[in-house]
Design a protein around this motif. Structure first.
Motif: not given
Length: 180
Positions: A119-120, A138-141, A152-157
């Motif tokens: 996640l981080s 991440a790809a699904v998000a 999408v709530i959290v999607a870190n780079d």
């Protein structure tokens, strides 16, 4: 009872022969003038009928477009729901709290150590579905974000690992258990 209505009215004495001839001549004159001018006499009822048809068609188009937009919105919502339910990662062995914000409120979700690192690092993301939170790839998000960005709530780079060729400490790795 042969004859036209005009003849019948004349025989019954309800119409005057002079008036009937005058009306017939006026009709013939009008027909002759309209043929000469090649202009059709405008029928107001026909105009009103065509106008009402146009208005009805416009209303029907607007109604259909709103129905189509609603159906499309529902289809997209169903796609997002399916993406989340199929690709949600199970959190059975989760013991660590991962805190994040959702609508200016701090929320937490239980994850394990591997999920926390991913996640981080931006390899996993948190999405919302029906007031609950799910962890997905991440790809699904990204696919969900294309359809409904609010889910999408959290999607870190993802942080690329940069290696400087001239870094004198490149050979020395930082230990994970280092405490300051």
């Amino acid at each position: 009872m042969a004859g036209s209505l005009q003849d019948q009215l004349l025989n019954a004495g309800l119409a005057d022969a002079k008036k009937a001839k005058k009306i017939k001549k006026d009709k013939q004159k009008q027909a002759k003038v309209s043929r000469r001018d090649k202009s059709e006499t405008v029928d107001e009822t026909k105009q009103q009928l065509t106008q009402s048809r146009k208005e009805k068609l416009d209303r029907d188009r607007k109604l259909n477009s709103s129905k189509n937009a609603e159906a499309e919105r529902k289809a997209i919502a169903a796609q997002v729901k399916q993406l989340i339910t199929v690709n949600s990662i199970a959190r059975n062995t989760a013991e660590l709290n991962y805190n994040f914000t959702d609508n200016k409120k701090i929320k937490k979700i239980l994850v394990d150590k591997i999920m926390l690192d991913q996640l981080s690092g931006g390899r996993l993301a948190i999405v919302s579905l029906d007031q609950s939170y799910h962890v997905v790839a991440a790809a699904v998000a990204e696919k969900i974000k294309q359809r409904i960005p609010e889910c999408v709530i959290v999607a870190n780079d993802t942080m690329p690992t940069e290696s400087d060729e001239e870094d004198p400490y490149a050979d020395f790795q930082i230990p994970d258990d280092l405490m300051w």
